[in-house]
Design an enzyme around this catalytic site. Structure first.
Site, PDB file in Angstrom:
ATOM      1  N   ASP A 153      -9.046   0.989   6.084  1.00  0.00           N
ATOM      2  CA  ASP A 153      -8.093   0.769   7.179  1.00  0.00           C
ATOM      3  C   ASP A 153      -8.571   1.425   8.474  1.00  0.00           C
ATOM      4  OD1 ASP A 153      -5.862   0.138   8.669  1.00  0.00           O
ATOM      5  OD2 ASP A 153      -4.652   1.773   7.885  1.00  0.00           O
TER       6      ASP A 153
ATOM      7  N   SER B 102     -13.028   4.364   4.323  1.00  0.00           N
ATOM      8  CA  SER B 102     -13.657   4.054   5.615  1.00  0.00           C
ATOM      9  C   SER B 102     -14.913   4.888   5.818  1.00  0.00           C
ATOM     10  CB  SER B 102     -12.669   4.316   6.766  1.00  0.00           C
ATOM     11  OG  SER B 102     -11.769   3.238   6.875  1.00  0.00           O
TER      12      SER B 102
ATOM     13  N   LYS C 286     -12.923  12.876   7.531  1.00  0.00           N
ATOM     14  CA  LYS C 286     -13.095  13.022   6.079  1.00  0.00           C
ATOM     15  C   LYS C 286     -13.988  14.215   5.734  1.00  0.00           C
ATOM     16  CE  LYS C 286     -12.614   8.043   5.360  1.00  0.00           C
ATOM     17  NZ  LYS C 286     -11.158   7.989   5.163  1.00  0.00           N
TER      18      LYS C 286
ATOM     19  N   ASN D 252     -10.362   0.579  -0.451  1.00  0.00           N
ATOM     20  CA  ASN D 252      -9.388   0.516   0.656  1.00  0.00           C
ATOM     21  C   ASN D 252     -10.001   0.950   1.987  1.00  0.00           C
ATOM     22  OD1 ASN D 252      -7.657   0.032  -1.451  1.00  0.00           O
ATOM     23  ND2 ASN D 252      -6.133   1.543  -0.827  1.00  0.00           N
TER      24      ASN D 252
ATOM     25  N   GLY E 135      -9.133   5.748   0.915  1.00  0.00           N
ATOM     26  CA  GLY E 135      -9.857   6.562   1.895  1.00  0.00           C
ATOM     27  C   GLY E 135     -11.331   6.214   1.980  1.00  0.00           C
TER      28      GLY E 135
ATOM     29  N   ASP F 109       0.849  -1.201   0.000  1.00  0.00           N
ATOM     30  CA  ASP F 109       0.000   0.000   0.000  1.00  0.00           C
ATOM     31  C   ASP F 109       0.882   1.247   0.000  1.00  0.00           C
ATOM     32  OD1 ASP F 109      -2.444   1.362   0.198  1.00  0.00           O
ATOM     33  OD2 ASP F 109      -2.399   1.370   2.396  1.00  0.00           O
TER      34      ASP F 109
HETATM   35  P1  13P Z   1      -9.090   4.939   5.240  1.00  0.00           P
HETATM   36  O1  13P Z   1      -8.211   5.831   6.027  1.00  0.00           O
HETATM   37  O2  13P Z   1     -10.352   5.650   4.808  1.00  0.00           O
HETATM   38  O3  13P Z   1      -9.399   3.658   5.890  1.00  0.00           O
HETATM   39  O4  13P Z   1      -8.301   4.601   3.865  1.00  0.00           O
HETATM   40  C1  13P Z   1      -7.354   3.584   3.832  1.00  0.00           C
HETATM   41  C2  13P Z   1      -6.517   3.599   2.597  1.00  0.00           C
HETATM   42  O5  13P Z   1      -6.799   4.255   1.624  1.00  0.00           O
HETATM   43  C3  13P Z   1      -5.318   2.744   2.599  1.00  0.00           C
HETATM   44  O6  13P Z   1      -4.575   2.908   1.432  1.00  0.00           O
HETATM   45  O1  G3H Z   2      -3.390   5.061   3.646  1.00  0.00           O
HETATM   46  C1  G3H Z   2      -2.745   4.638   4.580  1.00  0.00           C
HETATM   47  C2  G3H Z   2      -3.182   3.427   5.333  1.00  0.00           C
HETATM   48  O2  G3H Z   2      -4.285   3.714   6.156  1.00  0.00           O
HETATM   49  C3  G3H Z   2      -2.029   2.834   6.074  1.00  0.00           C
HETATM   50  O3  G3H Z   2      -1.688   3.622   7.152  1.00  0.00           O
HETATM   51  O4  G3H Z   2       0.728   4.124   6.772  1.00  0.00           O
HETATM   52  O5  G3H Z   2      -0.278   4.324   9.050  1.00  0.00           O
HETATM   53  O6  G3H Z   2       0.098   2.070   8.023  1.00  0.00           O
HETATM   54  P1  G3H Z   2      -0.170   3.524   7.798  1.00  0.00           P
HETATM   55 ZN    ZN Z   3      -4.649   4.902   0.650  1.00  0.00          ZN
END
Ligand code: 13P
Ligand code: G3H
Ligand code: ZN
Length: 316
Positions: A255, A213, A183, A253, A211, A81
């Protein structure tokens, strides 16, 4: 079974989106695999540069290989990622990653093209898929913070030129989302108009939504009631995942939402049992809660119950 994102996208395109979930430790991996098997969904495991540094990059590889043995019916891609060029080559040469993201979206267009093309050439020699990014999301990703004012949506004409020039396998587009828990201040929709224009120029080409979530209000409220101080914010409307998938978004995605599940479980557990110091009981609760969360997202993405048909189409 580890497959490439290209294989997953071929099956999903226009019908559903594959959930791409970040992992950093064994508990997240267990919850993710369990949730995807419970919902019979293919998935993408994302590993960020930060995740590779958190313990040791070999640790995540070992965890994922073990999880694949514990859940032998799982079908997934292992994806870097937000990689830079150097990390992409490290993952391409690792023999473990089936897909990498080169994120040179902060560089000018020509430089983004040149860097992405170099990574594509190296990855394709080894049968590895490449995701690239064009446009700029707001929020924090890795160590780069993009202020809202500097975020910019992907230009559809540029997207077409970029894909032709680089030969990348999928493209992360900025369509109004941003990384992290903060967001939107009010309810806001994805820019479906931009998505439609990109799809018209790149028919059949897999698009990626970062992004994504949803930042559930009830999750934030529970965290704050248990001592957290997370500002009120709105995330992506989960009912927009499928409409986006029908317009070519094949990877979504997520996270931040998983981090919120972790925070809620642990804050509530230690609030209610202040004398407790064994981390395994809340760890167990987290694995189950994360699995439930993942299964719920796979249903909304349309990837739930796709495993049998995918397996048949892969000839496995
Ligand atoms: P979120 O922060 O919205 O979960 O997005 C995660 C993401 O884009 C990881 O690449
Ligand atoms: O877009 C980023 C992801 O949410 C991963 O986050 O770089 O803190 O692991 P991180
Ligand atoms: Zn991302």
């Amino acid at each position: 079974m580890i497959v490439t994102t290209a294989q997953l996208f071929k099956h999903a395109y226009g019908k559903y989106a594959v959930g791409a979930y970040n992992i950093n430790n064994a508990e997240q991996a267990m919850g993710l695999f369990k949730g995807c098997i419970d919902s019979q969904a293919p998935f993408i495991i994302q590993i960020s540069k930060g995740a590779r540094k958190y313990t040791d990059k070999r640790m995540l590889e070992a965890i994922i290989r073990s999880a694949a043995e514990i859940f032998p019916d799982s079908i997934f891609a292992v994806h870097l990622d937000h990689g830079d060029e150097e990390t992409c080559y490290d993952c391409i040469n690792s023999g473990f990653f089936s897909s990498v993201m080169i994120d040179a979206s902060h560089d000018p267009f020509d430089q983004n093209v040149a860097i992405t093309k170099r990574v594509v050439d190296a990855a394709h020699k080894k049968g590895i898929s490449v995701e690239a990014e064009l446009g700029m999301l707001g929020g924090v990703e890795e160590d780069i913070k993009v202020e809202e004012g500097n975020a910019c949506l992907t230009d559809p004409a540029e997207a077409e030129a970029f894909v032709k020039a680089t030969g990348c396998d999928s493209l992360a587009c900025a369509i109004g989302t941003s990384h992290g828990a903060f967001k939107f201040k009010g309810k806001q929709s994805l820019h479906f108009d931009v998505l439609d224009k990109i799809k018209a120029r790149l028919p059949g080409f897999p698009l990626v939504m970062h992004g994504s979530s949803s930042v559930p209000k009830e999750e934030v409220d529970r965290i704050n009631k248990a001592g957290g101080q997370i500002k009120d914010s709105m995330g992506v409307d989960v009912n927009e995942y499928l409409p986006a998938a029908k317009r070519g978004v094949t990877k979504v995605n997520i996270d931040t939402d998983g981090r919120l599940v972790w925070t809620r479980v642990h804050r509530e557990f230690f609030r209610d049992k202040p004398q407790e110091f064994d981390f395994r009981p809340p760890g167990k609760i987290f694995i189950d809660e994360y699995a439930k969360f993942i299964a719920s997202r796979n249903k909304l993405l349309g990837s739930a119950n796709q495993l049998a048909d995918l397996r048949k189409s892969l000839g496995k």
